[in-house]
Each structure stands twice: as C-alpha cells, then as structure tokens.
Scaffold this active site. Structure first.
Site, PDB file in Angstrom:
ATOM      1  N   ARG A 101      19.736  56.284  35.418  1.00 27.87           N
ATOM      2  CA  ARG A 101      20.799  55.879  36.342  1.00 27.87           C
ATOM      3  C   ARG A 101      21.428  54.568  35.893  1.00 27.87           C
ATOM      4  O   ARG A 101      22.590  54.313  36.143  1.00 27.87           O
ATOM      5  CB  ARG A 101      20.232  55.652  37.752  1.00 27.87           C
ATOM      6  N   CYS A 125      16.161  53.741  50.506  1.00 27.67           N
ATOM      7  CA  CYS A 125      15.601  54.211  49.234  1.00 27.67           C
ATOM      8  C   CYS A 125      14.211  53.587  49.097  1.00 27.67           C
ATOM      9  O   CYS A 125      13.724  52.929  50.009  1.00 27.67           O
ATOM     10  CB  CYS A 125      16.517  53.802  48.080  1.00 27.67           C
ATOM     11  N   LYS A 155      26.390  47.979  35.147  1.00 31.28           N
ATOM     12  CA  LYS A 155      26.409  49.104  36.108  1.00 31.28           C
ATOM     13  C   LYS A 155      26.927  48.618  37.461  1.00 31.28           C
ATOM     14  O   LYS A 155      27.802  49.224  38.062  1.00 31.28           O
ATOM     15  CB  LYS A 155      25.000  49.652  36.281  1.00 31.28           C
ATOM     16  N   ASN A 156      26.380  47.451  37.919  1.00 31.03           N
ATOM     17  CA  ASN A 156      26.687  47.000  39.279  1.00 31.03           C
ATOM     18  C   ASN A 156      28.052  46.356  39.417  1.00 31.03           C
ATOM     19  O   ASN A 156      28.418  45.907  40.499  1.00 31.03           O
ATOM     20  CB  ASN A 156      25.574  46.066  39.778  1.00 31.03           C
ATOM     21  N   ASP A 185      16.452  42.139  40.594  1.00 32.50           N
ATOM     22  CA  ASP A 185      16.466  43.253  39.640  1.00 32.50           C
ATOM     23  C   ASP A 185      15.693  42.943  38.364  1.00 32.50           C
ATOM     24  O   ASP A 185      15.520  43.820  37.520  1.00 32.50           O
ATOM     25  CB  ASP A 185      17.908  43.632  39.283  1.00 32.50           C
ATOM     26  N   ARG A 220      17.999  49.347  53.150  1.00 30.53           N
ATOM     27  CA  ARG A 220      19.366  49.250  52.595  1.00 30.53           C
ATOM     28  C   ARG A 220      20.417  49.433  53.703  1.00 30.53           C
ATOM     29  O   ARG A 220      21.285  50.279  53.637  1.00 30.53           O
ATOM     30  CB  ARG A 220      19.557  50.296  51.496  1.00 30.53           C
TER      31      ARG A 220
HETATM   32  C1  EPZ Z   1      23.307  45.388  44.943  1.00 29.78           C
HETATM   33  O1  EPZ Z   1      22.761  46.165  45.995  1.00 29.78           O
HETATM   34  C2  EPZ Z   1      22.824  46.032  43.654  1.00 29.78           C
HETATM   35  N1  EPZ Z   1      23.282  47.406  43.577  1.00 29.78           N
HETATM   36  C3  EPZ Z   1      21.298  46.003  43.606  1.00 29.78           C
HETATM   37  O2  EPZ Z   1      20.908  46.524  42.328  1.00 29.78           O
HETATM   38  C4  EPZ Z   1      20.814  44.555  43.703  1.00 29.78           C
HETATM   39  O3  EPZ Z   1      19.414  44.538  43.716  1.00 29.78           O
HETATM   40  C5  EPZ Z   1      21.369  43.936  44.990  1.00 29.78           C
HETATM   41  O4  EPZ Z   1      22.811  44.033  44.999  1.00 29.78           O
HETATM   42  C6  EPZ Z   1      20.991  42.470  45.120  1.00 29.78           C
HETATM   43  O5  EPZ Z   1      21.472  41.759  44.012  1.00 29.78           O
HETATM   44  C7  EPZ Z   1      24.577  47.659  43.234  1.00 29.78           C
HETATM   45  O6  EPZ Z   1      25.384  46.754  43.043  1.00 29.78           O
HETATM   46  C8  EPZ Z   1      24.981  49.106  43.122  1.00 29.78           C
HETATM   47  P1  EPZ Z   1      22.725  43.616  49.097  1.00 29.78           P
HETATM   48  P2  EPZ Z   1      23.288  45.928  47.519  1.00 29.78           P
HETATM   49  O7  EPZ Z   1      23.753  44.172  50.020  1.00 29.78           O
HETATM   50  O8  EPZ Z   1      24.740  45.621  47.510  1.00 29.78           O
HETATM   51  C9  EPZ Z   1      20.122  43.812  53.096  1.00 29.78           C
HETATM   52  C10 EPZ Z   1      19.732  47.810  40.802  1.00 29.78           C
HETATM   53  O9  EPZ Z   1      18.531  47.822  40.482  1.00 29.78           O
HETATM   54  N2  EPZ Z   1      21.379  44.212  53.749  1.00 29.78           N
HETATM   55  O10 EPZ Z   1      22.939  42.281  48.493  1.00 29.78           O
HETATM   56  O11 EPZ Z   1      22.810  47.077  48.334  1.00 29.78           O
HETATM   57  C11 EPZ Z   1      19.626  44.874  52.137  1.00 29.78           C
HETATM   58  O12 EPZ Z   1      18.863  45.843  52.824  1.00 29.78           O
HETATM   59  C12 EPZ Z   1      20.112  47.715  42.263  1.00 29.78           C
HETATM   60  O13 EPZ Z   1      20.699  47.846  39.994  1.00 29.78           O
HETATM   61  C13 EPZ Z   1      21.403  44.365  55.127  1.00 29.78           C
HETATM   62  O14 EPZ Z   1      20.387  44.180  55.802  1.00 29.78           O
HETATM   63  O15 EPZ Z   1      22.456  44.622  47.897  1.00 29.78           O
HETATM   64  C14 EPZ Z   1      18.791  44.081  51.171  1.00 29.78           C
HETATM   65  O16 EPZ Z   1      17.503  43.874  51.725  1.00 29.78           O
HETATM   66  C15 EPZ Z   1      18.916  47.722  43.184  1.00 29.78           C
HETATM   67  N3  EPZ Z   1      22.569  44.730  55.725  1.00 29.78           N
HETATM   68  C16 EPZ Z   1      19.544  42.748  51.082  1.00 29.78           C
HETATM   69  O17 EPZ Z   1      20.374  42.680  52.251  1.00 29.78           O
HETATM   70  C17 EPZ Z   1      23.720  44.948  54.998  1.00 29.78           C
HETATM   71  O18 EPZ Z   1      24.763  45.278  55.601  1.00 29.78           O
HETATM   72  C18 EPZ Z   1      20.420  42.622  49.839  1.00 29.78           C
HETATM   73  O19 EPZ Z   1      21.315  43.695  49.851  1.00 29.78           O
HETATM   74  C19 EPZ Z   1      23.666  44.790  53.595  1.00 29.78           C
HETATM   75  C20 EPZ Z   1      22.494  44.425  52.990  1.00 29.78           C
END
Ligand code: EPZ
Length: 442
Positions: A407, A124, A24-25, A315, A129
């Site tokens: 989802r 969420c 998915k990701n 995850d 996020r």
């Molecule tokens: C991706 O989310 C995945 N989703 C998530 O999977 C996964 O848990 C996550 O990566 C970590 O591996 C998709 O790919 C659609 P991040 P993403 O940016 O890109 C903070 C699932 O269950 N952050 O690595 O949103 C953020 O709040 C989902 O399939 C900032 O603060 O993850 C989080 O605490 C859930 N500022 C952390 O970093 C930013 O600009 C990691 O976020 C970006 C992120």
C-alpha cells in the site's frame, strides 16, 4: 500478487544508494485536490503503490479520467487527472473501506458541488481513526452533515463561508479537508492548531498553483483567502519525496551499519529522526536532496515520544522500536498519536525481542540477538520494519500479509535487493511445491 509473502535471510547487509519515491501521504491528497480544477492536472513523482490505485478508482467513480504516464514524457510516475467530466459526488463504501484516505475527497467535493455523499471510514488496526474534527471544521465553514445508512451526506445551504477555526488536535486529514474547502469559501479562513506536516505544505503549494490563496501552511496557523471556484485552473505539480520511506531505509542503514543513502528527500523533513539516529550512535550526513546513515559503534538506547510534526513521526515508531531492540540497554518509546500502534511489538517478540507494553508506553530491553521467524504485518510501517528485522536476524524470516507493505512502499523488495539484502517475494508454499512430473511421451 494475492497472498505472496516476503522471505528474508539474515545476511546483515544493507548498504548503498536508494531512490526515494514520492510521498504517499501527499500524492493521495494532491489527486483529491484535482477535483477543484476542471481540466488535465499533471501530478509527478507519484509512487506506484496500491493506495494510489484505489484513489484513482475513487476519482474514476466520480467521473474523472486518471492516466498513469499520460504525459508526453511517458514517465511511469506521472499521473494525469482530468476532472472536467466529474458529475458524481458520491464515494462508495467499497472504496472508502479499502482505503480510509478516500475521505480526502470530502472537502474538494463540497467545494466543487456544494454537497458530497461519502461513506464513513471505519477504523483500522492502529486505532478508531475518527473524523469528528473533519466534520466540526467543515461545519464551521457552513457545511451541514447528515448520517444516512453509513454515509455522510454533506450540503451547504448558503455556500461556504470563511471562518476562524481551532482544531482540538493538529489532525493531518482534518487540516487537509478544511484547506480544500476553505480555498473557495467566501472571505478569510484561519485554521489554528493546524497540522504542520511537509505534506500539508505540498498540498497548499499545489492549491496555490491552481489559483488558491493559502498562506503560512507548515505553521500552526494557516490563513486562506477564498476565491471563486471558476478561477481554479489545472497545474503541473511534483510530489515531495516520501520522508517515511526514506526514514525506513535509513533505519536499515543504522541497523546494519550501512552506509545507506536515501536520495530524493529533503533532509529538513527528517530533523527529529536524524536527531534520534545521532543519539543512538549513528553518523548522519546530509545534502540538498539526500541523507546518509552509517554506524561503526554499538547502538545506544533511546527515548522517543511520537508527536505531530515537527515531533517524532508515529509512522517511524515501529522502525525505531526495531533499532531499540538491537541497542545495548533499555529504551522507552511512547506512542502519543494513535491509541493502538504497538502491535508490531508482539511480532518482534516472536523474533526474540524483549518488549514490555504499559498503556501507550513501551519498554524495549535491547541486546538479545533476533531470530528469523514467520511473522505477519499488522500495518504498512510494521510490515516494512519486520522485513528489516529479518535482515539482521539469524536464519529465515517469512513476512505474511505484505499487501499492507504494497500500500505504501513502491518495489520495497527490489530496493532492498539493490542495497544487498537477501530478500524475495514468494508464494507461501513455494518452498514445498510438489514437483510436477512431466509424463514422457508414450
Ligand atoms: C495521516 O493520517 C497519515 N495518513 C498517517 O499515515 C499518519 O500516521 C497520520 O496522518 C499522522 O501523521 C495519510 O495521510 C493517508 P490524523 P490521518 O488525522 O490524517 C485522531 C501511514 O502509515 N483524530 O493526524 O488519519 C486520529 O484517530 C499512515 O502512512 C480524531 O480523533 O491522521 C489519530 O489518533 C498511518 N478525530 C490522531 O487524531 C479526527 O477528526 C491523528 O490523526 C481526526 C483524527
């Protein structure tokens, strides 16, 4: 169907082979990347899940044509994305609020049009996020942002220019958005402290198949040599297997003893999870495209720190918390990636688990048998884990809010049934539906 629930009866059975769907990701971002190449991009091994449907809506809203099994081989997991007619660069709030991954069109829209208007994604259940790193990284490439009534207005006065950027945190989404903009930026871009997830490598491979020059994706320093947008061409790309779906089913094998074999997955994507399965007393066998987990001795407690890849994946945190709740002893699980990803613990406690949460640490006192109960999914991974809990709990478990599960898991119930689980999708009150009396003909 709206408001269906999943009903599980604890038969303790889960054994056999399960075919893992595409990631998915990764697939969601591969679809966004198709904006860069005018013409028919073919993406294979795309899972049939609702997030993919939302991303299809996002692309169609921009003017693209998205057809499932549009290719000659009529495979229902093949998407054809034709972005030749894409003329809009606006993504409405209604779609972004449905799925925050819609923000992945930001980079490619700026690359294609030099501008974008994308609704700001909200938070969420698992956290705020934020997207500050996405914006900071794109600004380094020459993008300016205005916030206009909840929308991000992005523009580039003098086009995209390569830059050397270091991410404060290896954010998956920020790395991806920067990648999809940097591929057409003038000159070289270096992304330091980049995310190293396998899905990043999959995206970089597809970008290169379309004409990009991305090197060292999968390492923490990615190098991109920008090329003109006009050189991008459509490609035919196969999505990698979903390591989180695979890990979820393999947890089922560890829970019941299995053996459960996840097929269509590269074991190298699951190194940390495999290490933890072994630490907890499971046997793990692996081959080129499968992993098998089985167990004959009692589950041992474990210590887990969730971290960006190659660290333990956040995850799979809920699924391993369930394992820990069934282990002989006390485990410590620390969530370092999201600020609020322990809601699953409260639902599992309703089934009898003994879990103490202290900030981002959880103490899981295992060994108490689980009892079936009515529970609710708080996010897609917690929902999937609650269904697994029902398989080893005594009695019946009714899992609500399963739209979360739909989802990210294709035919989750069907795949579990194929492994011997007593699990069905039902309407919430189907057990008490009044019998309809058919009046005999007068
Ligand atoms: C991706 O989310 C995945 N989703 C998530 O999977 C996964 O848990 C996550 O990566 C970590 O591996 C998709 O790919 C659609 P991040 P993403 O940016 O890109 C903070 C699932 O269950 N952050 O690595 O949103 C953020 O709040 C989902 O399939 C900032 O603060 O993850 C989080 O605490 C859930 N500022 C952390 O970093 C930013 O600009 C990691 O976020 C970006 C992120």
């Amino acid at each position: 169907m709206a408001h269906e629930i999943i009903v599980v009866h604890g038969n303790g059975k889960l054994a056999g082979d399960v075919r893992i769907s595409g990631a998915k990701n990764s697939a969601l971002k591969l679809m966004a990347a198709a904006i860069l190449a005018q013409g028919e991009v073919v993406i294979r091994n795309v899972p049939r899940i609702s997030d993919i449907d939302v991303m299809s809506e996002v692309l169609e809203c921009l003017g693209a044509r998205v057809v499932r099994n549009g290719s000659a081989d009529r495979d229902e997991h093949v998407l054809t994305v034709d972005t030749a007619e894409v003329g809009s660069f606006e993504t409405p709030y209604e779609l972004v609020s449905k799925m925050r991954a819609s923000i992945s069109v930001l980079g490619p829209l700026i690359a294609r049009f030099g501008r974008a208007r994308v609704a700001m994604p909200g938070g969420c259940q698992i956290g705020a996020r934020k997207i500050d790193m996405h914006l900071k990284g794109l600004e380094a490439l020459g993008v300016t942002f205005e916030i206009d009534h909840g929308y991000l207005e992005a523009s580039t006065e003098n086009g995209l220019r390569g830059a050397s950027v270091a991410l404060d945190f290896p954010s998956v989404g920020a790395t991806e958005n920067m990648l999809m903009a940097a591929v057409v930026a003038e000159g070289e871009t270096i992304i330091a402290n980049a995310a190293r997830e396998p899905e990043i490598v999959d995206l970089a491979n597809m970008l290169n198949e379309m004409g990009a020059h991305v090197r060292d994706a999968g390492s923490s320093i990615i190098r991109i040599e920008g090329v003109p947008l006009s050189t991008f061409h459509p490609c035919d790309h196969t999505t990698i297997g979903d390591r989180i779906e695979a890990g979820t089913f393999l947890v089922g094998g560890a829970l019941t003893g299995g053996p459960v074999t996840a097929r269509g997955i590269n074991p190298s994507y699951l190194r940390m999870a495999i290490a933890k399965f072994r630490e907890m007393g499971c046997a793990v066998d692996e081959g080129a495209d499968f992993v098998t987990v089985s167990r004959t001795e009692p589950l041992r407690p474990v210590e887990i720190q969730t971290l960006p890849h190659p660290g333990f994946p956040t995850d799979l945190q809920a699924q391993f918390m369930l394992l820990a709740a069934c282990a002989d002893g006390t485990s410590v699980i620390t969530e370092n990636v999201f600020e609020n990803r322990f809601m699953f613990a409260a639902e599992l406690a309703r089934m009898g688990a003994d879990i103490v949460i202290e900030d981002h640490h959880s103490l899981v006192r295992g060994g108490r048998p689980l009892q079936g109960a009515p529970v609710s999914s708080t996010d897609l991974r917690a929902g999937a884990a609650l269904v697994l809990a029902g398989i080893v709990a005594e009695g019946e478990t009714r899992v609500h809010k399963i739209d979360h599960i739909d989802r990210g898991y294709e035919d989750y119930v069907g795949k579990l049934q194929g492994l011997g689980a007593d699990v069905t999708r039902e309407l919430p009150y189907s057990g008490h539906r009044a019998t309809v009396r058919v009046k005999a003909d007068a």
